[in-house]
Design a protein around this motif. Sequence first.
Motif, mmCIF file in Angstrom:
data_model
loop_
_atom_site.group_PDB
_atom_site.id
_atom_site.type_symbol
_atom_site.label_atom_id
_atom_site.label_comp_id
_atom_site.label_asym_id
_atom_site.label_seq_id
_atom_site.Cartn_x
_atom_site.Cartn_y
_atom_site.Cartn_z
ATOM 1 N N MET A 1 0.824 -1.205 0.000
ATOM 2 C CA MET A 1 0.000 0.000 0.000
ATOM 3 C C MET A 1 0.863 1.261 0.000
ATOM 4 O O MET A 1 0.525 2.259 -0.642
ATOM 5 C CB MET A 1 -0.943 -0.012 1.204
ATOM 6 C CG MET A 1 -1.913 -1.201 1.217
ATOM 7 S SD MET A 1 -2.828 -1.428 -0.322
ATOM 8 C CE MET A 1 -3.856 0.041 -0.306
ATOM 9 N N ALA A 2 1.996 1.232 0.703
ATOM 10 C CA ALA A 2 2.885 2.394 0.715
ATOM 11 C C ALA A 2 3.450 2.669 -0.671
ATOM 12 O O ALA A 2 3.680 3.825 -1.049
ATOM 13 C CB ALA A 2 4.014 2.176 1.718
ATOM 14 N N LEU A 3 3.663 1.601 -1.440
ATOM 15 C CA LEU A 3 4.194 1.747 -2.799
ATOM 16 C C LEU A 3 3.093 1.936 -3.834
ATOM 17 O O LEU A 3 3.372 1.930 -5.032
ATOM 18 C CB LEU A 3 5.033 0.511 -3.155
ATOM 19 C CG LEU A 3 6.312 0.308 -2.337
ATOM 20 C CD1 LEU A 3 6.948 -1.034 -2.667
ATOM 21 C CD2 LEU A 3 7.302 1.442 -2.601
ATOM 22 N N LYS A 4 1.848 2.078 -3.348
ATOM 23 C CA LYS A 4 0.683 2.233 -4.232
ATOM 24 C C LYS A 4 0.552 1.046 -5.185
ATOM 25 O O LYS A 4 0.273 1.192 -6.378
ATOM 26 C CB LYS A 4 0.755 3.550 -5.004
ATOM 27 C CG LYS A 4 0.816 4.784 -4.102
ATOM 28 C CD LYS A 4 0.706 6.063 -4.897
ATOM 29 C CE LYS A 4 0.876 7.288 -3.991
ATOM 30 N NZ LYS A 4 -0.119 7.335 -2.904
ATOM 31 N N LYS A 5 0.778 -0.139 -4.631
ATOM 32 C CA LYS A 5 0.677 -1.372 -5.406
ATOM 33 C C LYS A 5 -0.487 -2.237 -4.918
ATOM 34 O O LYS A 5 -0.435 -3.462 -4.992
ATOM 35 C CB LYS A 5 1.987 -2.165 -5.295
ATOM 36 C CG LYS A 5 3.210 -1.444 -5.839
ATOM 37 C CD LYS A 5 3.157 -1.308 -7.351
ATOM 38 C CE LYS A 5 4.463 -0.715 -7.888
ATOM 39 N NZ LYS A 5 4.433 -0.571 -9.362
ATOM 40 N N GLY A 6 -1.530 -1.592 -4.426
ATOM 41 C CA GLY A 6 -2.672 -2.353 -3.934
ATOM 42 C C GLY A 6 -3.464 -3.030 -5.034
ATOM 43 O O GLY A 6 -4.132 -4.031 -4.803
ATOM 44 N N ARG A 7 -3.422 -2.445 -6.232
ATOM 45 C CA ARG A 7 -4.111 -2.995 -7.407
ATOM 46 C C ARG A 7 -5.600 -3.184 -7.118
ATOM 47 O O ARG A 7 -6.280 -2.237 -6.787
ATOM 48 C CB ARG A 7 -3.414 -4.270 -7.878
ATOM 49 C CG ARG A 7 -1.963 -4.014 -8.284
ATOM 50 C CD ARG A 7 -1.188 -5.277 -8.553
ATOM 51 N NE ARG A 7 -1.673 -5.981 -9.739
ATOM 52 C CZ ARG A 7 -1.180 -7.134 -10.156
ATOM 53 N NH1 ARG A 7 -0.196 -7.723 -9.463
ATOM 54 N NH2 ARG A 7 -1.651 -7.712 -11.237
ATOM 55 N N GLY A 8 -6.148 -4.384 -7.254
ATOM 56 C CA GLY A 8 -7.575 -4.573 -7.010
ATOM 57 C C GLY A 8 -8.420 -4.498 -8.262
ATOM 58 O O GLY A 8 -9.647 -4.616 -8.206
ATOM 59 N N GLY A 9 -7.758 -4.316 -9.416
ATOM 60 C CA GLY A 9 -8.480 -4.261 -10.682
ATOM 61 C C GLY A 9 -8.443 -5.584 -11.412
ATOM 62 O O GLY A 9 -8.049 -6.617 -10.866
ATOM 63 N N PHE A 10 -8.841 -5.550 -12.680
ATOM 64 C CA PHE A 10 -8.988 -6.776 -13.461
ATOM 65 C C PHE A 10 -7.887 -6.878 -14.509
ATOM 66 O O PHE A 10 -7.561 -5.902 -15.186
ATOM 67 C CB PHE A 10 -10.373 -6.815 -14.101
ATOM 68 C CG PHE A 10 -11.463 -6.956 -13.074
ATOM 69 C CD1 PHE A 10 -11.905 -8.205 -12.680
ATOM 70 C CD2 PHE A 10 -12.011 -5.828 -12.467
ATOM 71 C CE1 PHE A 10 -12.887 -8.335 -11.712
ATOM 72 C CE2 PHE A 10 -12.995 -5.950 -11.502
ATOM 73 C CZ PHE A 10 -13.430 -7.208 -11.118
ATOM 74 N N GLU A 11 -7.334 -8.084 -14.612
ATOM 75 C CA GLU A 11 -6.186 -8.327 -15.477
ATOM 76 C C GLU A 11 -6.509 -9.431 -16.479
ATOM 77 O O GLU A 11 -7.251 -10.369 -16.177
ATOM 78 C CB GLU A 11 -4.973 -8.769 -14.641
ATOM 79 C CG GLU A 11 -4.703 -7.936 -13.405
ATOM 80 C CD GLU A 11 -3.942 -6.663 -13.712
ATOM 81 O OE1 GLU A 11 -3.554 -6.491 -14.891
ATOM 82 O OE2 GLU A 11 -3.739 -5.860 -12.787
ATOM 83 N N LYS A 12 -5.905 -9.329 -17.661
ATOM 84 C CA LYS A 12 -6.049 -10.383 -18.655
ATOM 85 C C LYS A 12 -5.103 -11.539 -18.330
ATOM 86 O O LYS A 12 -4.051 -11.338 -17.726
ATOM 87 C CB LYS A 12 -5.729 -9.839 -20.051
ATOM 88 C CG LYS A 12 -6.724 -8.817 -20.567
ATOM 89 C CD LYS A 12 -6.338 -8.365 -21.975
ATOM 90 C CE LYS A 12 -7.339 -7.355 -22.516
ATOM 91 N NZ LYS A 12 -6.967 -6.901 -23.886
ATOM 92 N N PRO A 13 -5.445 -12.751 -18.749
ATOM 93 C CA PRO A 13 -4.517 -13.878 -18.580
ATOM 94 C C PRO A 13 -3.262 -13.675 -19.427
ATOM 95 O O PRO A 13 -3.262 -12.921 -20.408
ATOM 96 C CB PRO A 13 -5.323 -15.083 -19.071
ATOM 97 C CG PRO A 13 -6.754 -14.648 -19.036
ATOM 98 C CD PRO A 13 -6.740 -13.176 -19.314
#
Length: 479
Positions: free
Chosen positions: A425-437
């Motif tokens: 979270m400190a590195l703003k790497k929480g993501r949480g979105g959708f990714e393609k295979p």
Amino acid sequence: MKLVNDFKDFLTDTVNLNQTRITRLEERVEAIKSFLRDSDWEPTISTFIGQGSWAHDTIIRPVDGGEFDADLLVRVRPVDGWSAAQYVKDLGRVFLESGRYADKTVVYDFCVTITYADDCKIDVAPLVMDREYQGTLEVCDKRNDKFDESQPIEYTRWMREKNGYSGSNSFRKATRLIKYIRDIKKRFSCQSILLTTLIGHRIEWFDKDSEAFADTPTALQTIMGRLDDWLQARPDKPEVANPSLPAENFADLWNDTQYANFRNFVNKYRKWIDDAMAAETRSDSIEKWRKVFGDDFAKGENVKKAEETASQQTLSLLKEGAAHLATLVDAVIDFGVSILPPAFRTPAHLQRPPWHPAQHVSRNVQVFAEYQSSQTSGRGHPVNSGEALPAQGGLWFDVRVNKFQLVPADCYVRWRITNTGAVAMALKKGRGGFEKPNDGNRRWESLQYRGVHMAEAFVIRRSDDRLVGFSEPFYVVIK
């Protein structure tokens, strides 16, 4: 305290495979035997042999929606000109062409697996007898098209001999309990044949009629103590020979990281078991045994629950949201992902699915993961949801529907990858979105940030972009 009667109830009510499942399994095995005898499979069937936990009477009830399986070997006479692969492939053909089994069948390297609609599956494997000389038994490796020597009858005899040294089948019961710890905690990886062999070596002929195996909790303490002593004397992965085929090393089923993790957790659980046995009051002992087995142990008793305490601590650790402290990771490693509150699944940075739901949205979507040292390093090893992993290498995630079926071609897959923990979270790497295979429906994710992360698979129908299924979160715990 021993709490012998509580252990008896716990085994009967929670750990042991219940009689309904056993009866259903036996009926299905008999049906498969009859089907194969009447089929056009060319090899001449000599007999059928049970193998694994079912044959050893150490099979346990599935936990957390899992499955139980039985191994059925079909001992056959050799067919002139047949390769090893042909035995497995043609056995698969027989089942796949059957109206009764076609939709339940998957052909693997050594066996054909029949998966039923409930929580049962049966692995059926050819066992070729007397192929090169009288008395040999060989399983068939389809992938490498070779025969491998096997001695399943001798191994089962060895296991039964070991159990015979204990009082009241306490060795067999303790084996089931250790398997239950493995399955309910999901803290370490150890395939049943390897685990059973390690346990089997912890009892010898001179233990017969001794106090060390007089009852189930004492047998459990003895086995875990001896196993821990043996492991602590071996910081590097040792050999674990197949007692019926010494040239086969079951430790090859581990990599070095898995062995180190197993060694650490056996040491931890050994201490917990010793503490529970040393407790002076019933309530204190139950609380400590629940730390080992969870709240189903002595579940009629109203005492403080170890997991409940851990869950309360977890809630306080989550006050900072997804940027939780490393202490939460330690709690999850100790007690498993079951202590995570429902709110953990929906951190603020988690994105909602952008697809409209179909009329029926299936939850029968399963995520599987395989650890590899790098994305292109080749075949790795499977890991469980919630299994503690190092911050190196990565996971290939894959998805199935209805337990084992491939995602239909008229659908596509998207992955929601959600990181938590202070570092991410400190590195703003929480993501949480959708990714393609990355590869077919598979998704590669590297292991970087200490925390408890989630991977979810979403299945979308191509024709109208409707969501038709999604999985439970697959938890990735990075130490």
